[in-house]
Design a protein around this motif. Structure first.
Motif, mmCIF file in Angstrom:
data_model
loop_
_atom_site.group_PDB
_atom_site.id
_atom_site.type_symbol
_atom_site.label_atom_id
_atom_site.label_comp_id
_atom_site.label_asym_id
_atom_site.label_seq_id
_atom_site.Cartn_x
_atom_site.Cartn_y
_atom_site.Cartn_z
ATOM 1 N N SER A 32 2.462 40.460 10.439
ATOM 2 C CA SER A 32 1.877 40.072 9.158
ATOM 3 C C SER A 32 2.989 39.775 8.154
ATOM 4 C CB SER A 32 0.982 41.184 8.610
ATOM 5 O OG SER A 32 1.739 42.352 8.341
ATOM 6 N N SER A 33 2.736 38.823 7.286
ATOM 7 C CA SER A 33 3.675 38.506 6.209
ATOM 8 C C SER A 33 2.923 38.514 4.891
ATOM 9 C CB SER A 33 4.333 37.140 6.432
ATOM 10 O OG SER A 33 3.353 36.115 6.423
ATOM 11 N N LEU A 34 3.590 38.962 3.822
ATOM 12 C CA LEU A 34 3.013 38.993 2.480
ATOM 13 C C LEU A 34 3.675 37.906 1.652
ATOM 14 C CD1 LEU A 34 2.965 42.852 1.977
ATOM 15 C CD2 LEU A 34 0.952 41.391 2.163
ATOM 16 N N ASN A 35 2.870 37.035 1.075
ATOM 17 C CA ASN A 35 3.392 35.900 0.325
ATOM 18 C C ASN A 35 2.850 35.898 -1.100
ATOM 19 O OD1 ASN A 35 4.719 33.987 2.553
ATOM 20 N ND2 ASN A 35 2.889 34.937 3.397
ATOM 21 N N SER A 36 3.767 35.752 -2.072
ATOM 22 C CA SER A 36 3.373 35.734 -3.470
ATOM 23 C C SER A 36 4.566 35.328 -4.321
ATOM 24 C CB SER A 36 2.887 37.123 -3.908
ATOM 25 O OG SER A 36 2.576 37.139 -5.278
ATOM 26 N N GLU A 37 4.282 34.878 -5.537
ATOM 27 C CA GLU A 37 5.355 34.730 -6.516
ATOM 28 C C GLU A 37 5.920 36.110 -6.802
ATOM 29 O OE1 GLU A 37 6.658 32.039 -7.884
ATOM 30 O OE2 GLU A 37 5.320 30.629 -6.881
ATOM 31 N N LYS A 38 7.243 36.224 -6.844
ATOM 32 C CA LYS A 38 7.851 37.553 -6.985
ATOM 33 C C LYS A 38 7.742 38.102 -8.406
ATOM 34 C CE LYS A 38 9.102 37.772 -2.732
ATOM 35 N NZ LYS A 38 10.493 37.773 -2.292
ATOM 36 N N ILE A 51 -0.703 36.985 5.712
ATOM 37 C CA ILE A 51 -0.904 36.103 6.862
ATOM 38 C C ILE A 51 -0.606 36.886 8.135
ATOM 39 C CG2 ILE A 51 -0.230 33.947 7.972
ATOM 40 C CD1 ILE A 51 0.756 32.966 5.254
ATOM 41 N N VAL A 52 -1.618 37.013 8.999
ATOM 42 C CA VAL A 52 -1.449 37.696 10.285
ATOM 43 C C VAL A 52 -1.317 36.637 11.374
ATOM 44 C CG1 VAL A 52 -2.434 39.330 11.930
ATOM 45 C CG2 VAL A 52 -2.809 39.646 9.472
ATOM 46 N N THR A 53 -0.253 36.735 12.170
ATOM 47 C CA THR A 53 0.037 35.729 13.199
ATOM 48 C C THR A 53 0.175 36.384 14.565
ATOM 49 O OG1 THR A 53 1.250 34.426 11.547
ATOM 50 C CG2 THR A 53 1.615 33.865 13.867
ATOM 51 N N ASN A 54 -0.411 35.761 15.579
ATOM 52 C CA ASN A 54 -0.222 36.193 16.962
ATOM 53 C C ASN A 54 0.945 35.403 17.541
ATOM 54 O OD1 ASN A 54 -0.302 36.946 19.624
ATOM 55 N ND2 ASN A 54 -2.460 36.423 19.956
ATOM 56 N N LYS A 55 2.089 36.045 17.661
ATOM 57 C CA LYS A 55 3.278 35.390 18.178
ATOM 58 C C LYS A 55 3.459 35.598 19.683
ATOM 59 C CE LYS A 55 5.868 35.320 13.852
ATOM 60 N NZ LYS A 55 7.157 35.582 13.183
ATOM 61 N N GLY A 56 2.438 36.155 20.289
ATOM 62 C CA GLY A 56 2.518 36.378 21.730
ATOM 63 C C GLY A 56 1.926 35.229 22.526
ATOM 64 N N GLU A 57 1.547 35.537 23.757
ATOM 65 C CA GLU A 57 1.064 34.507 24.683
ATOM 66 C C GLU A 57 -0.374 34.736 25.111
ATOM 67 O OE1 GLU A 57 3.825 34.789 27.842
ATOM 68 O OE2 GLU A 57 5.560 34.214 26.625
ATOM 69 N N ASN A 117 -5.651 34.319 7.416
ATOM 70 C CA ASN A 117 -5.212 34.669 6.058
ATOM 71 C C ASN A 117 -6.179 35.639 5.390
ATOM 72 O OD1 ASN A 117 -3.208 32.784 6.485
ATOM 73 N ND2 ASN A 117 -4.253 31.163 5.349
ATOM 74 N N HIS A 118 -5.600 36.553 4.639
ATOM 75 C CA HIS A 118 -6.373 37.469 3.795
ATOM 76 C C HIS A 118 -5.784 37.362 2.388
ATOM 77 C CE1 HIS A 118 -8.238 39.304 7.363
ATOM 78 N NE2 HIS A 118 -7.035 39.204 7.908
ATOM 79 N N ASN A 146 4.946 45.681 7.003
ATOM 80 C CA ASN A 146 5.683 44.762 6.130
ATOM 81 C C ASN A 146 5.523 45.234 4.689
ATOM 82 O OD1 ASN A 146 7.215 42.589 5.315
ATOM 83 N ND2 ASN A 146 6.021 41.068 6.416
ATOM 84 N N SER A 147 6.352 44.694 3.796
ATOM 85 C CA SER A 147 6.253 45.071 2.386
ATOM 86 C C SER A 147 6.730 43.919 1.512
ATOM 87 C CB SER A 147 7.083 46.328 2.088
ATOM 88 O OG SER A 147 8.466 46.084 2.293
ATOM 89 N N LEU A 148 6.310 43.953 0.252
ATOM 90 C CA LEU A 148 6.655 42.918 -0.711
ATOM 91 C C LEU A 148 6.944 43.570 -2.047
ATOM 92 C CD1 LEU A 148 6.715 39.837 -1.547
ATOM 93 C CD2 LEU A 148 4.304 40.134 -2.153
ATOM 94 N N LYS A 149 8.033 43.157 -2.687
ATOM 95 C CA LYS A 149 8.409 43.671 -4.002
ATOM 96 C C LYS A 149 7.959 42.693 -5.090
ATOM 97 C CE LYS A 149 10.867 47.452 -3.024
ATOM 98 N NZ LYS A 149 10.532 48.790 -3.583
ATOM 99 N N LEU A 150 7.378 43.224 -6.157
ATOM 100 C CA LEU A 150 6.979 42.421 -7.307
ATOM 101 C C LEU A 150 7.669 42.942 -8.562
ATOM 102 C CD1 LEU A 150 3.093 42.046 -6.883
ATOM 103 C CD2 LEU A 150 4.877 40.427 -6.210
ATOM 104 N N GLU A 151 8.057 42.019 -9.426
ATOM 105 C CA GLU A 151 8.609 42.375 -10.730
ATOM 106 C C GLU A 151 7.610 41.940 -11.799
ATOM 107 O OE1 GLU A 151 11.315 44.107 -11.394
ATOM 108 O OE2 GLU A 151 11.865 44.280 -9.263
ATOM 109 N N ILE A 152 7.047 42.914 -12.499
ATOM 110 C CA ILE A 152 6.028 42.627 -13.507
ATOM 111 C C ILE A 152 6.633 42.823 -14.892
ATOM 112 C CG2 ILE A 152 3.746 43.204 -14.384
ATOM 113 C CD1 ILE A 152 3.705 42.021 -11.592
ATOM 114 N N ALA A 153 6.592 41.765 -15.690
ATOM 115 C CA ALA A 153 7.158 41.801 -17.040
ATOM 116 C C ALA A 153 6.043 41.953 -18.072
ATOM 117 C CB ALA A 153 7.953 40.524 -17.308
ATOM 118 N N ALA A 154 6.425 42.405 -19.252
ATOM 119 C CA ALA A 154 5.456 42.520 -20.342
ATOM 120 C C ALA A 154 4.962 41.140 -20.749
ATOM 121 C CB ALA A 154 6.091 43.227 -21.534
#
Length: 292
Positions: A32-38, A51-57, A117-118, A146-154
């Motif tokens: 799985s991969s996490l996609n977003s504006e940081k 996004i969950v992907t089957n990379k196998g056969e 996709n979720h 997996n993990s994703l870092k976000l920076e949230i500003a005022a």
């Protein structure tokens, strides 16, 4: 007499996986991969796609994705997005709670090389660094993390105030002051302030009821649009900037004036509409009327 012992040794010291078992283990690989504006802003819903992907056969079984919000993030339920790939397996989205910090999304059987996709949105109540984690599960076992870092500003916040004469005579010159104040929790750079001296409906050409004379702080006047524009390089938290304009009234009536403050991306931060009464008689004491 040694045969049982030999059989035991063969089991004890056999290779971890026989060739056929190794091949089967490699045939399903879910990631799985996490996609977003940081970068995001406080109190504004932030979209994220897993996004969950089957990379196998080999086709996989039905998987699950568990999303964990760390450090104080919350799910935002104001605008739910349903997976286009699998509408039937997302009933749990109906229970999406803004204050939840962990949610599971049911997936589907994924063919080799395919993905699903979720989508969801998160929201933060204060600025800071936040983490989103995802666990992909197959038959109840975690097969990928997996993990994703976000920076949230005022969120930048401005207020607009205006000081106008109470009433003005037609053909008279007068000066007014626009005050732009930073009321938020973050310094704001490259602010654009526009003062429109006419209110024209779309598709119509309307002549301004004022004649522009001058403005402070290098205000630039667009004669065709009847707009005075200023650029404020930076406004610190709590700071205020005063801008002045001198004009002549050339039409009687209640005349609108529209003041807009935008950020450097041309996004409107604050807008204020003021109406000035222009009369033919001597200047009176009645106050101008304001509408925000």
């Amino acid at each position: 007499d040694n045969l049982p012992w030999l059989e035991f040794r063969r089991v004890l010291f056999r290779s971890p996986l026989e060739p056929l078992e190794m091949e089967a283990a490699k045939s399903i690989i879910l990631e799985s991969s996490l996609n977003s504006e940081k970068n995001g802003m406080v109190a504004i819903a932030h979209p994220v796609k897993c996004i969950v992907t089957n990379k196998g056969e080999k086709i996989s079984g039905v998987y699950q994705v568990e999303i964990k919000l760390i450090d104080g993030l919350e799910f935002d339920a104001s605008d739910k997005v349903i997976d286009a790939d699998d509408l039937d397996n997302l009933d749990d989205l109906d229970n999406l709670d803004k204050k939840s910090t962990t949610k599971k999304f049911d997936g589907i059987k994924l063919e080799a090389g395919k993905n699903n996709n979720h989508e969801f949105k998160v929201i933060a109540s204060k600025p800071g660094s936040y983490t989103i984690e995802s666990d992909t599960l197959l038959s109840g076992q975690i097969v990928h993390k997996n993990s994703l870092k976000l920076e949230i500003a005022a969120k930048p916040e401005l207020d607009i105030d205006a000081e106008f004469p109470k009433k003005v005579n037609m053909e008279s010159q007068f000066e007014y002051t626009i005050k732009i104040k930073n009321t938020g929790l973050v310094d704001i750079k490259n602010i654009i302030v526009e003062d429109c001296l006419l209110e024209a409906k779309e598709g119509e050409k309307t002549q301004s009821s004022f004649i522009y004379i001058s403005s402070s702080d290098n205000g630039a006047f667009d004669e065709e649009k009847s707009i005075v524009t200023w650029k404020i390089a930076e406004l610190k938290m709590g700071a205020e900037k005063a801008l002045t304009v001198k004009i002549t009234a050339i039409e009687k009536g209640i005349i609108p004036n529209i003041i807009t403050a935008k950020d450097e991306a041309n996004k409107v931060l604050k807008k204020k509409k003021i109406e000035i009464e222009v009369i033919a008689a001597e200047i009176g004491r009645a106050s101008c009327r304001e509408r925000v």
